[in-house]
Design an enzyme around this catalytic site. Structure first.
Site, PDB file in Angstrom:
ATOM      1  N   CYS A 193      28.239  18.357  13.054  1.00 58.82           N
ATOM      2  CA  CYS A 193      29.281  18.301  14.079  1.00 58.82           C
ATOM      3  C   CYS A 193      30.625  17.925  13.475  1.00 58.82           C
ATOM      4  CB  CYS A 193      28.923  17.274  15.153  1.00 58.82           C
ATOM      5  SG  CYS A 193      27.609  17.799  16.270  1.00 58.82           S
ATOM      6  N   ASP A 237      30.642   7.136   1.844  1.00 63.84           N
ATOM      7  CA  ASP A 237      30.925   6.113   0.835  1.00 63.84           C
ATOM      8  C   ASP A 237      29.981   4.913   0.938  1.00 63.84           C
ATOM      9  OD1 ASP A 237      32.996   7.860   0.619  1.00 63.84           O
ATOM     10  OD2 ASP A 237      34.597   6.376   0.628  1.00 63.84           O
ATOM     11  N   PRO A 277      32.662   9.532   6.402  1.00 66.96           N
ATOM     12  CA  PRO A 277      32.424   9.471   4.962  1.00 66.96           C
ATOM     13  C   PRO A 277      31.059   8.892   4.619  1.00 66.96           C
ATOM     14  CG  PRO A 277      33.886   7.701   5.649  1.00 66.96           C
ATOM     15  CD  PRO A 277      33.709   8.589   6.837  1.00 66.96           C
TER      16      PRO A 277
END
EC number: 2.5.1.7
Length: 433
Positions: free
Chosen positions: A119, A127, A125
Site C-alpha cells: 500500500c 530502518d 521505513p
C-alpha cells in the site's frame, strides 16, 4: 476492470462473521520458516490476496506450502534446506513480506530480501528492523534494491525501538528466538497480533515473555519445531463492520468480536451516539438517527488504530457538527478524502489533522481506492450516499477483506461487483456466494 456498484440508503441488519486477522497471519507464516522439525499448521486463515502473495514468497524460499481454502487451513513445512533470497518478483508487491528477513537470518545466518512494496501509505521505513538486526550482530548491506543481512551467530542484546513499530517488533522478536543469550526489546508494539505471534513462537519452543507489554524478553533456544495454531480474529475487519452499522443506522451483531481489542473504537462509537451492546456471542452495534461529532487521534496500540482512521473519517463526515481526525502514525493517509470530496464531503486538512464538516448530503460518484482501508472508507460512504457509487481499484480491498461485498449484501446492502470493459460498459455481475 472490476468495480463495486453500491446503491446507498439501506440500513445494515443481521449477523456478520469475521475472518482471522491478516496482520497476524502474515508474520506467523514467516515464523514457520524457523521450524526445522515438523510443519506449522494454521487454522482460521483468511482467504486474502496478501496470504496468497506470502505463500508465493515462502515457496520461493523452498518451503512447502499447502492451503486448503475450504477449511481455512494452511500448512507450512520448512524442514528442508531453504533459499536465503526473497525475490523482487514477490516482495515488491507486499510490504509485509519484509518479515521473512528475521526468520531467515536466524535460521540460515543469511537473508537477502528485496525492498518491500504494498500500500502507498507514507515512507514506512525499515530502518528499525535493520537497527535491531545489527544490534543482534548482523552485518547489513543495501544495494540494487535489495537488503542483505549476514551473521555467523546472532547474539542477544538490549534493543530500544525509537517507535513501537509492529513490523520491527515482529522481525526482531523472530530473529532473537534462535540468538545466543537473552534479548530485551523495549518500546515494542503491543498489538494483539504481536501477542498472537509470540504465542505461536512459544508453541514452537521459543521462550518469549512480555508480549502485549512495552518490553519483550526473548531467551534464545537452539531450534524450533512445528506446531498447530488458530489465527486471532481480525479486529480491523470487525471494526469496519461496526462503523458501517453505525453509519447506515443499522443493527449488526459482529460475531465473536473481542471488546478488549477494539476499546478505543467502541468508546468513540458510543460517544457519537451508537449503541454498543456486548452480547454472549459478539458485539452489537445499533446506529443512531443522528451521529454526534468527535475528535480522534490515531496512536500505536492500545490507542485508536491508524488502520481504522479512513473508515472513521467517513463516519465523522456524517456527524451533525465539526469533527477532527489527527493522524500521528503514518503520513499521507488522508488520500481517501479527495475521493470522498467527489461525493460532496466537506473538510479541511491542516498538517497532521483533518477538520470534517458534517453532515454533507453525500451523493454517489465513481471513486478510486488508494489503499486497503481507503477502499473500506469509500464503501461505507457509498452505503449512505444518495444514488449510485462505483468503487474502483478493488485489488486493494481484496488484500484485507474476504467476500466484503457479499457480507454487506447479506446484511441488506444493495451492492454488487461487476466487470466493466474499457468503454465503461458493464459485462458481468458476480452473484452472492
Amino acid at each position: 476492470m472490476e468495480k463495486l456498484i453500491i446503491q446507498g440508503g439501506q440500513p445494515l441488519v443481521g449477523d456478520v462473521h469475521i475472518e482471522g486477522a491478516k496482520n497476524a497471519v502474515l508474520p506467523i507464516m514467516a515464523a514457520a520458516l524457523l521450524a526445522s522439525k515438523g510443519p506449522v499448521e494454521l487454522t482460521n486463515v483468511p482467504i486474502l490476496s496478501d496470504v496468497f502473495m506470502m505463500q508465493d514468497v515462502l515457496k520461493s524460499l523452498d518451503a512447502r506450502v499447502k492451503f486448503d481454502e475450504q477449511r481455512n487451513y494452511l500448512m507450512i513445512d520448512a524442514n528442508q534446506p531453504l533459499n536465503f533470497e526473497a525475490a523482487f518478483e514477490y516482495v515488491s508487491k507486499m510490504r509485509a513480506s519484509i518479515v521473512v528477513m528475521g526468520p531467515l537470518l536466524a535460521r540460515l545466518g543469511h537473508a537477502r530480501v528485496a525492498m518491500p512494496g504494498g500500500c502507498a501509505i507514507g515512507s514506512r521505513p525499515v530502518d528499525l528492523h535493520l537497527k535491531g538486526f545489527e544490534a543482534l550482530g548482523a552485518t547489513i548491506t543495501q544495494s540494487h534494491g535489495y537488503i542483505e543481512a549476514k551473521a555467523d551467530q546472532l547474539v542477544g542484546a538490549n534493543i530500544y525501538l525509537d517507535f513501537p513499530s509492529v513490523g520491527a517488533t515482529q522481525n526482531i522478536m523472530m530473529a532473537a528466538t534462535l540468538a545466543k543469550g537473552t534479548t530485551v526489546i523495549e518500546n515494542v508494539a503491543r498489538e494483539p497480533e504481536i501477542v498472537d505471534l509470540a504465542n505461536v513462537l512459544n508453541k514452537m519452543g521459543a521462550k518469549v515473555f512480555g508480549a502485549g507489554t512495552e518490553e519483550i524478553r526473548i531467551e534464545g533456544v537452539t531450534e524450533l519445531k512445528g506446531t498447530e495454531h488458530s489465527i486471532v480474529q481480525d479486529r480491523i475487519e470487525a471494526g469496519t463492520f461496526m462503523i458501517a452499522a453505525a453509519a447506515t443506522k443499522g443493527n449488526v451483531l459482529v460475531e465473536e468480536a473481542i471488546s478488549e481489542h477494539n476499546k478505543p473504537l467502541l468508546s468513540k462509537l458510543a460517544e457519537m451516539g451508537a449503541q454498543v451492546i456486548e452480547e454472549e456471542n459478539g458485539i452489537r452495534i445499533i446506529g443512531p438517527d443522528e451521529l454526534k461529532p468527535s475528535n480522534i487521534k490515531t496512536l500505536p496500540y492500545p490507542g485508536f488504530p491508524t488502520d481504522m482512521q479512513a473508515q472513521m473519517t467517513a463516519l465523522q463526515l456524517m456527524a451533525h457538527g465539526t469533527s477532527v481526525m489527527t493522524e500521528t502514525v503514518f503520513e499521507n493517509r488522508f488520500m481517501h478524502l479527495e475521493e470522498l470530496r467527489r461525493m460532496n464531503a466537506d473538510y479541511q486538512i491542516e498538517g497532521q489533522s483533518v477538520i470534517l464538516y458534517g453532515p454533507p448530503e453525500l451523493t454517489g460518484a465513481e471513486v478510486a481506492a488508494s489503499d486497503l482501508r481507503a477502499a473500506a472508507a469509500l464503501v461505507i460512504a457509498g452505503l449512505v450516499a444518495n444514488g449510485e457509487t462505483l468503487v474502483t481499484n478493488l485489488q486493494y480491498m481484496d488484500r484485507g477483506y474476504y467476500h466484503f461485498h457479499q457480507k454487506l449484501r447479506a446484511l441488506g446492502a444493495h451492492i454488487s461487483r461487476a466487470d466493466f470493459d474499457e468503454a465503461g460498459h458493464r459485462k458481468t455481475t458476480q452473484k452472492l456466494a
